[in-house]
Design a protein around this motif. Sequence first.
Motif, short mmCIF file in Angstrom:
data_model
loop_
_atom_site.label_atom_id
_atom_site.label_comp_id
_atom_site.label_asym_id
_atom_site.label_seq_id
_atom_site.Cartn_x
_atom_site.Cartn_y
_atom_site.Cartn_z
N LEU A 45 0.85 -1.18 0.00
CA LEU A 45 0.00 0.00 0.00
C LEU A 45 0.89 1.24 0.00
CD1 LEU A 45 -2.96 0.96 0.19
CD2 LEU A 45 -2.70 0.94 2.67
N ILE A 46 1.98 1.19 0.77
CA ILE A 46 2.96 2.28 0.85
C ILE A 46 4.34 1.65 1.02
CG2 ILE A 46 3.78 4.25 2.20
CD1 ILE A 46 0.95 4.66 3.16
N ARG A 47 5.31 2.26 0.38
CA ARG A 47 6.71 1.90 0.56
C ARG A 47 7.45 3.10 1.13
NH1 ARG A 47 8.76 -2.65 -2.21
NH2 ARG A 47 7.29 -3.62 -3.61
N PRO A 48 8.60 2.87 1.79
CA PRO A 48 9.36 4.00 2.32
C PRO A 48 9.64 5.05 1.24
CG PRO A 48 10.25 1.95 3.16
CD PRO A 48 9.22 1.59 2.11
N LEU A 49 9.54 6.30 1.65
CA LEU A 49 9.76 7.51 0.84
C LEU A 49 8.59 7.85 -0.08
CD1 LEU A 49 13.54 7.10 -0.08
CD2 LEU A 49 12.52 8.22 1.92
N GLN A 50 7.62 6.96 -0.19
CA GLN A 50 6.42 7.24 -0.99
C GLN A 50 5.49 8.12 -0.15
OE1 GLN A 50 4.48 3.61 -2.15
NE2 GLN A 50 2.78 4.65 -3.11
N VAL A 51 4.83 9.08 -0.78
CA VAL A 51 3.86 9.92 -0.07
C VAL A 51 2.53 9.18 0.03
CG1 VAL A 51 2.60 12.11 -0.09
CG2 VAL A 51 4.99 12.05 -0.81
N CYS A 52 1.98 9.16 1.23
CA CYS A 52 0.67 8.53 1.45
C CYS A 52 -0.41 9.48 0.94
CB CYS A 52 0.49 8.25 2.94
SG CYS A 52 -1.08 7.47 3.35
N ARG A 53 -1.13 9.09 -0.08
CA ARG A 53 -2.14 9.95 -0.72
C ARG A 53 -3.57 9.69 -0.23
NH1 ARG A 53 0.88 13.93 -2.55
NH2 ARG A 53 2.54 13.20 -3.91
N TRP A 85 -8.32 1.62 10.21
CA TRP A 85 -7.86 2.52 9.15
C TRP A 85 -6.37 2.27 8.98
CZ3 TRP A 85 -10.89 6.32 6.62
CH2 TRP A 85 -12.23 6.34 7.03
N VAL A 86 -5.90 2.36 7.75
CA VAL A 86 -4.49 2.09 7.48
C VAL A 86 -3.92 3.20 6.61
CG1 VAL A 86 -4.95 0.60 5.48
CG2 VAL A 86 -2.83 0.32 6.76
N GLY A 87 -2.70 3.56 6.91
CA GLY A 87 -1.99 4.59 6.15
C GLY A 87 -0.91 5.18 7.03
N ASP A 88 -0.19 6.12 6.49
CA ASP A 88 0.81 6.86 7.25
C ASP A 88 0.25 8.26 7.43
OD1 ASP A 88 2.90 8.51 8.09
OD2 ASP A 88 4.41 7.40 6.99
N PHE A 89 -0.30 8.53 8.61
CA PHE A 89 -1.02 9.78 8.85
C PHE A 89 -0.10 10.99 8.71
CE2 PHE A 89 -3.39 12.87 11.54
CZ PHE A 89 -4.53 12.91 10.77
N LYS A 90 1.13 10.88 9.19
CA LYS A 90 2.07 12.00 9.08
C LYS A 90 2.37 12.30 7.61
CE LYS A 90 6.77 13.42 10.33
NZ LYS A 90 8.03 12.98 10.95
N SER A 91 2.65 11.28 6.82
CA SER A 91 2.91 11.46 5.40
C SER A 91 1.68 12.04 4.70
CB SER A 91 3.29 10.11 4.78
OG SER A 91 3.41 10.21 3.39
#
Length: 196
Positions: A45-53, A85-91
């Motif tokens: 779903l997300i990899r390091p350095l990718q922006v969470c959209r 819920w899943v994601g990188d909230f900070k990103s």
Amino acid sequence: MKTVEDIVSKRFRQHLQKSITLNDADFEEIIKRFTLREISKKEYLIRPLQVCRYESYIAKGLFQTAITDDSGRLHTLYFPHEDWWVGDFKSFKKEEGSSMEIQALEDSVLLQISKPDLENLYRDLPVFERFFRILNENAGIALQDRIVQNFSVNAEKKYLEFQKKYPEIQHRLSAKRIASFLGVTPEYFSQLLNKK
């Protein structure tokens, strides 16, 4: 016959109504801002350095949220699953690259909302902003509990707490993944299981 969209929509409404009261018009306004996404097992779903959209509600499935340290060791933060819920909230909020990787451990179904759609939904429907405030308060409490546990409890007690807190997912995870969550090596975790 009900479609995947109908089933997901019903589950999502039940999830929201655990925290807020919604009428049909409110729910229709909310659901139209989300898109359905199916994600395959092992897909990221997300990899390091990718922006969470997107912020993503999990209707079906299981994920591993993890970071890799400087020595290359993987540390599991969470196992988001149904009704999480899943994601990188900070990103997502800062629109900067993520430090995490989030991988599907099972074929999964998500409802996703973009940052602009989420901000518009907050403005148009304050009850949803209230929902997200409650969601983030609960996430903050869970994070605090996890940090305190990591510093104050041994691996055996962490595992007992894991079993008590997540009975619905422990059988869906390998021993290696649980060991990563507990912060121990797979070998040590195996010894811990044999001791029990």
